[in-house]
Design an enzyme around this catalytic site. Sequence first.
Site, PDB file in Angstrom:
ATOM      1  N   CYS A  14       0.836  -1.206   0.000  1.00  7.12           N
ATOM      2  CA  CYS A  14       0.000   0.000   0.000  1.00  7.12           C
ATOM      3  C   CYS A  14       0.875   1.261   0.000  1.00  7.12           C
ATOM      4  O   CYS A  14       1.819   1.363   0.768  1.00  7.12           O
ATOM      5  CB  CYS A  14      -0.925  -0.007   1.222  1.00  7.12           C
ATOM      6  SG  CYS A  14      -2.027   1.424   1.241  1.00  7.12           S
TER       7      CYS A  14
ATOM      8  N   CYS B 281       0.468   5.013   6.843  1.00  7.71           N
ATOM      9  CA  CYS B 281      -0.175   4.907   8.166  1.00  7.71           C
ATOM     10  C   CYS B 281       0.819   4.228   9.139  1.00  7.71           C
ATOM     11  O   CYS B 281       1.238   3.084   8.896  1.00  7.71           O
ATOM     12  CB  CYS B 281      -1.457   4.090   8.057  1.00  7.71           C
ATOM     13  SG  CYS B 281      -2.531   4.661   6.723  1.00  7.71           S
TER      14      CYS B 281
ATOM     15  N   CYS C 137       0.500   0.557  10.329  1.00  6.78           N
ATOM     16  CA  CYS C 137       0.070  -0.508   9.423  1.00  6.78           C
ATOM     17  C   CYS C 137       1.215  -1.317   8.805  1.00  6.78           C
ATOM     18  O   CYS C 137       2.100  -0.766   8.143  1.00  6.78           O
ATOM     19  CB  CYS C 137      -0.804   0.086   8.316  1.00  6.78           C
ATOM     20  SG  CYS C 137      -1.491  -1.213   7.262  1.00  6.78           S
TER      21      CYS C 137
ATOM     22  N   CYS D 193     -16.344  -9.270   5.927  1.00  7.51           N
ATOM     23  CA  CYS D 193     -15.739  -7.976   5.608  1.00  7.51           C
ATOM     24  C   CYS D 193     -14.449  -8.173   4.814  1.00  7.51           C
ATOM     25  O   CYS D 193     -13.522  -8.835   5.282  1.00  7.51           O
ATOM     26  CB  CYS D 193     -15.467  -7.232   6.905  1.00  7.51           C
ATOM     27  SG  CYS D 193     -14.720  -5.626   6.638  1.00  7.51           S
TER      28      CYS D 193
ATOM     29  N   CYS E  99     -19.442  -6.465   3.769  1.00 11.88           N
ATOM     30  CA  CYS E  99     -18.775  -5.214   4.141  1.00 11.88           C
ATOM     31  C   CYS E  99     -17.465  -5.150   3.374  1.00 11.88           C
ATOM     32  O   CYS E  99     -16.846  -6.181   3.111  1.00 11.88           O
ATOM     33  CB  CYS E  99     -18.518  -5.206   5.641  1.00 11.88           C
ATOM     34  SG  CYS E  99     -17.563  -3.778   6.212  1.00 11.88           S
TER      35      CYS E  99
ATOM     36  N   ARG F  81     -17.886  -2.277  18.036  1.00  5.08           N
ATOM     37  CA  ARG F  81     -17.130  -3.525  17.849  1.00  5.08           C
ATOM     38  C   ARG F  81     -15.802  -3.492  18.592  1.00  5.08           C
ATOM     39  O   ARG F  81     -14.989  -2.580  18.409  1.00  5.08           O
ATOM     40  CB  ARG F  81     -16.883  -3.771  16.348  1.00  5.08           C
ATOM     41  CG  ARG F  81     -16.142  -5.088  16.079  1.00  5.08           C
ATOM     42  CD  ARG F  81     -16.171  -5.487  14.605  1.00  5.08           C
ATOM     43  NE  ARG F  81     -17.531  -5.476  14.102  1.00  5.08           N
ATOM     44  CZ  ARG F  81     -17.977  -4.638  13.177  1.00  5.08           C
ATOM     45  NH1 ARG F  81     -17.181  -3.779  12.622  1.00  5.08           N
ATOM     46  NH2 ARG F  81     -19.235  -4.670  12.807  1.00  5.08           N
TER      47      ARG F  81
END
Length: 335
Positions: free
Chosen positions: A75, A79, A82, A119, A150, A282
């Site tokens: 990616c 972040c 991550c 998801c 999702c 959640r």
Amino acid sequence: MQTNTSNEHSINLHTLKINKKPISLKNQWSLASIIELINLPFNDLLFRSQQVHREHFNPNEIQLSTLLSIKTGGCPEDCAYCPQSVHYETDVQASKMLEAEEVRAAALEAKKNGASRFCMGAAWREPKDRDIEKVAELIKVVKELEMEACCTLGMLSAEHANKLKTAGLDYYNHNLDTTPETYTDIITTRVYQERLDTLDNVRNAGVNVCSGGIVGMGESREQRAGLIHQLANLDPYPESVPINNLVQVEGTPLYGTKELDPLEFVRTIAVARITMPTARVRLSAGRQNMSESTQALCFMAGANSIFYGDKLLTTGNPDWDRDQSLLTKLDIRTV
Ligand code: SAM
Ligand code: DTB
Ligand code: SF4
């Protein structure tokens, strides 16, 4: 800054009709009132959040969502938490997008194990047109199994949101992650407003919004209140609110951050429950190293959903049996 008293917040007023004219009312919470809540004596805070929880949900039921990484690693975003970012050296291997049959098999297993929502996550800054076509097929695969679908694919345009809605998407996950003030300490490759714009596109397409954040990144209690303040004042607030405890992955800049006291995590859940009374809150990443007692306190505080299955996207999560054993001990049924 609004100055509503806390009593005005015990019900969520999304829309009211006065003289037959629909008007939208924001679920307005001042930052000061949320800080006041998070600073309450622990037992007072939990009593209050449990009361709100019982007004809107069966306290002995939780919802199960299973995650699958459909496109892992590589990616371009940075972040700091991550392991899938190209900016950091981690053990994550970048891979191509999964095929429909692989997704069907994973969703079927999740369904057999009792998950109601599936998801699919992709390590993208934003999907391209051809990615949306492929994901639309995957959504159809999940819907054929009669599960909620999702996706979390990064930033989403209005056009892409509409296409996913047409394919049958039920929820789109896009986390605010931090307060606006701390965002640039964690991510430099996009801005907070872009996150908010994506949430608007998702909402306008008629897809349910799933948005939460990460704690345990070295933030203060007031900053955790600030994250909840942002989420609770979305108009309307999200249907699903994942609260993640940072999973520290070697190679990422946040590896080695001082661990958050578990009771601070519980406070964050309680405040999310009180300020977003009808949302599915959640208990998300970070359960693998969380004691059963802390998880039980999270459910007491108003968490009523978990990620279920032995993997999140790239990191571990308790396996099916371990979670079933915990839920049995707590007499919690699943939906
Ligand atoms: N790339 C897309 C995006 O960022 O929106 C979707 C996938 S991304 C992995 C989804 C969310 O996972 C992030 O917004 C963040 O909240 C959460 N996340 C990622 N790494 C994490 C970690 N190490 N610990 C806790 N949560 C994490
Ligand atoms: C969310 O809020 N947390 C999930 C899901 N939405 C996509 C992701 C957690 C990822 C944890 C790190 C990993 O497994 O890569
Ligand atoms: Fe990319 Fe999402 Fe990871 Fe950020 S959180 S680096 S956008 S996969």
